[in-house]
Design a protein around this motif. Structure first.
Motif, PDB file in Angstrom:
ATOM      1  N   ARG A 181       2.096 -13.582  -8.471  1.00 39.74           N
ATOM      2  CA  ARG A 181       0.779 -12.943  -8.594  1.00 39.74           C
ATOM      3  C   ARG A 181       0.576 -12.251  -9.930  1.00 39.74           C
ATOM      4  O   ARG A 181      -0.556 -11.944 -10.295  1.00 39.74           O
ATOM      5  N   ASN A 195      -1.207 -14.928 -12.464  1.00 39.41           N
ATOM      6  CA  ASN A 195      -2.677 -15.048 -12.513  1.00 39.41           C
ATOM      7  C   ASN A 195      -3.360 -13.697 -12.382  1.00 39.41           C
ATOM      8  O   ASN A 195      -4.545 -13.619 -12.072  1.00 39.41           O
ATOM      9  N   LEU A 228      -3.373 -11.356 -10.312  1.00 44.37           N
ATOM     10  CA  LEU A 228      -3.808 -10.747  -9.062  1.00 44.37           C
ATOM     11  C   LEU A 228      -3.145  -9.375  -8.969  1.00 44.37           C
ATOM     12  O   LEU A 228      -3.613  -8.483  -8.276  1.00 44.37           O
ATOM     13  N   ARG A 260      -7.670 -17.155 -14.469  1.00 43.39           N
ATOM     14  CA  ARG A 260      -7.470 -17.714 -13.135  1.00 43.39           C
ATOM     15  C   ARG A 260      -8.068 -19.102 -13.001  1.00 43.39           C
ATOM     16  O   ARG A 260      -7.601 -19.915 -12.208  1.00 43.39           O
ATOM     17  N   ARG A 261      -9.113 -19.370 -13.768  1.00 42.62           N
ATOM     18  CA  ARG A 261      -9.704 -20.707 -13.674  1.00 42.62           C
ATOM     19  C   ARG A 261      -8.816 -21.766 -14.313  1.00 42.62           C
ATOM     20  O   ARG A 261      -9.022 -22.942 -14.118  1.00 42.62           O
ATOM     21  N   TYR A 316      -3.900 -22.465  -7.555  1.00 42.23           N
ATOM     22  CA  TYR A 316      -3.225 -21.519  -6.670  1.00 42.23           C
ATOM     23  C   TYR A 316      -3.357 -22.006  -5.238  1.00 42.23           C
ATOM     24  O   TYR A 316      -4.465 -22.290  -4.770  1.00 42.23           O
ATOM     25  N   GLU A 321      -8.326 -12.934  -1.581  1.00 40.86           N
ATOM     26  CA  GLU A 321      -7.382 -13.165  -2.669  1.00 40.86           C
ATOM     27  C   GLU A 321      -7.584 -14.547  -3.278  1.00 40.86           C
ATOM     28  O   GLU A 321      -7.562 -14.709  -4.497  1.00 40.86           O
ATOM     29  N   ASN A 366     -10.518 -14.565  -5.526  1.00 39.18           N
ATOM     30  CA  ASN A 366     -10.169 -14.022  -6.842  1.00 39.18           C
ATOM     31  C   ASN A 366      -9.328 -14.999  -7.636  1.00 39.18           C
ATOM     32  O   ASN A 366      -9.550 -15.210  -8.826  1.00 39.18           O
ATOM     33  N   ALA A 367      -8.343 -15.604  -6.966  1.00 36.73           N
ATOM     34  CA  ALA A 367      -7.430 -16.498  -7.665  1.00 36.73           C
ATOM     35  C   ALA A 367      -8.146 -17.730  -8.204  1.00 36.73           C
ATOM     36  O   ALA A 367      -7.705 -18.333  -9.173  1.00 36.73           O
ATOM     37  N   LEU A 368      -9.251 -18.103  -7.563  1.00 35.64           N
ATOM     38  CA  LEU A 368     -10.014 -19.247  -8.063  1.00 35.64           C
ATOM     39  C   LEU A 368     -10.830 -18.883  -9.288  1.00 35.64           C
ATOM     40  O   LEU A 368     -11.440 -19.741  -9.916  1.00 35.64           O
ATOM     41  N   GLY A 369     -10.859 -17.593  -9.613  1.00 39.41           N
ATOM     42  CA  GLY A 369     -11.623 -17.173 -10.783  1.00 39.41           C
ATOM     43  C   GLY A 369     -13.071 -16.865 -10.458  1.00 39.41           C
ATOM     44  O   GLY A 369     -13.947 -17.084 -11.273  1.00 39.41           O
TER      45      GLY A 369
END
Lengths: 252, 214
Positions: free
Chosen positions: A53, A56, A58, A82-83, A87, B116, B119-122
């Motif tokens: 985590r 990226n 988080l 993150r893009r 994940y 989560e 968020n992780a996908l942006g």
């Protein structure tokens, strides 16, 4: 610095402290070369997921320096970072109110790609992960656990990320389905050469999918070896883990 | 009983007018309450410090007996012409709590793993709200609106005490003149309104419910 190519991810003396709590990661220094697959092994609470985590963002690092594609992780706009990073987690985290196709193509939707392009790419991904095209317009609860997990992997890979983070992606599956997904993931990763970090408890899975295995314990790296040498390692921590795993699996 | 039927027919147009007034009071208050409570509920999920104070205020408003609140409003000098608006403000105060509570709980109740992953996908905060949080909590928020509606339809009958009109007029007149027919002419349509709103919003709530939401 040497002339070695820039690693995809580099941890330099990185630590992570939970809000007001203890150190969950302690002075981690690791390089992950581009195109490699690394498994993070260790017991629950060893810090595997935390490490993932951080990559990226988080979670924020508490100390040291973490470079993603050569750039300080904190310097990245987290949304853009993150893009670029796929994940997937256990139980997939597919959105229950989106169809499978929409779930898979979500990263493209966020980037503003056209509906036609998203749909075409979703079908491509369905094929890639071995799901029938008819699942495109179903909802997650209408699929089996294994099918959902395939869709989860497809979603993580849809935008051709340079880095892929997998957090026990097959943890909740029965052994046969699990095996199928391991085979699929392994061949996909060989083909795509995406830099991958795989968190798992499962030694066999780590050996099968990853080129390299890192064993964590109480927030520290205790072993870091090529998969081929891991089982035969003389290191006591590794031997203990291997033995415990064999014991848990029962006599062959 | 035959007296009632005749009475209703005789007063049909007045019942219709007061029912419309009643609806106007209720719907305006609900729209206002949604405009306050939904954004505030969302903010509470973003800034935890807001949560307790906001819920405390909304809770406190809710505990004021409605007759007492309208009683307090009576001495206001500019009441006359603006009675309806003041009644709407008072009703809004009652409608805020259920909507606020459900918006907050609805979003907070979404599986943290989904948040989560979003968020992780942006996703930006706005994308997460629009694509994930509001759709997944819409049935819970609507349940709050439903509770608020039923409460408001009931409390709006008391708005007649400040001259704001609505079906309460019949009830107050009936009580004053000890005429049960008048009381019923206000109470029965009000009850039907509440039941109708409860039923139709219930259907909508079910339609919005996401299958497989954990």
């Amino acid at each position: 610095m040497s002339s070695a190519p820039q690693p995809a991810i580099e941890f330099r003396d990185v630590s992570y402290r939970a809000n007001g709590g203890g150190l969950l990661l302690n002075a981690i220094s690791l390089r992950f070369e581009s195109g490699t697959t690394t498994a993070l092994l260790g017991r629950s609470g060893a810090g595997k997921t935390t490490l993932l985590r951080l990559v990226n963002q988080l979670l924020p690092t508490s100390g040291g320096k973490l470079l993603v594609e050569g750039k300080d992780a904190h310097a990245w706009n987290p949304v853009f970072l993150r893009r670029r990073i796929g994940y997937a987690i256990q139980e997939t985290g597919l959105f229950p109110h989106f169809t499978i196709a929409r779930n898979i193509a979500l990263a493209l939707e966020l980037e503003g790609k056209s509906a036609g392009e998203r749909r075409a790419r979703a079908f491509e991904m369905l094929k890639m992960v071995g799901l029938n095209a008819e699942y495109a317009d179903r909802y997650p609860h209408e699929l089996s656990g294994g099918q959902r997990q395939r869709a989860g992997v497809a979603r993580a890979l849809v935008a051709s990320p340079s880095i892929l983070l997998l957090d026990e992606p097959f943890g909740a599956l029965d052994p046969l389905t699990r095996r199928e997904l391991q085979e699929m993931t392994r061949s996909l990763l060989r083909q795509l050469r995406t830099t991958t970090l795989l968190v798992t408890h499962d030694l066999e899975e780590a050996l099968y999918i990853a080129d390299r295995i890192i064993l964590l314990d109480a927030g520290r790296v205790v072993a870091d070896q090529p998969s081929a040498q891991f089982r035969g390692s003389p290191q006591p921590e590794v031997r203990e883990y291997v033995r415990a795993f064999r014991h848990a699996e029962g006599p062959q | 009983m035959s007296g009632f039927g005749g009475f209703f027919v005789q007063h049909a147009s007045e019942i219709g007018r007061l029912t419309l007034e009643h609806l106007w009071l209720t719907v305006s208050a609900l729209l206002l309450a949604c405009a306050i409570a939904v954004p505030l509920g969302i903010l509470m999920t973003r800034y935890a410090v807001l949560a307790q104070p906001s819920l405390f205020v909304a809770n406190t408003l809710q505990t004021i007996p409605s007759l007492a609140l309208f009683g307090f409003l009576l001495p206001l000098p500019w009441l006359g012409e603006r009675a309806a608006r003041i009644a709407i403000a008072a009703l809004t105060a009652y409608a805020v709590l259920p909507i606020l509570r459900n918006t907050y709980a609805g979003i907070r109740g979404i599986d943290p793993a989904l948040q989560e992953v979003a968020n992780a996908l942006g996703m930006t905060g706005m994308q997460r709200l629009r694509k994930i949080e509001l759709p997944l909590s819409s049935s819970v928020i609507l349940a709050g609106i439903r509770t608020a509606t039923v409460t408001c339809v009931g409390i709006a009958t008391i708005a007649a005490a400040v001259g704001a009109g609505g079906l309460g007029e019949f009830i107050f007149r009936g009580v004053a003149s000890v005429d049960n027919r008048l009381v019923l002419a206000g109470a029965v349509p009000a009850a039907l309104l509440a039941l109708g709103a409860d039923f139709s919003l219930g259907l909508l709530e079910r339609a919005l419910r996401v299958p497989g939401r954990r």
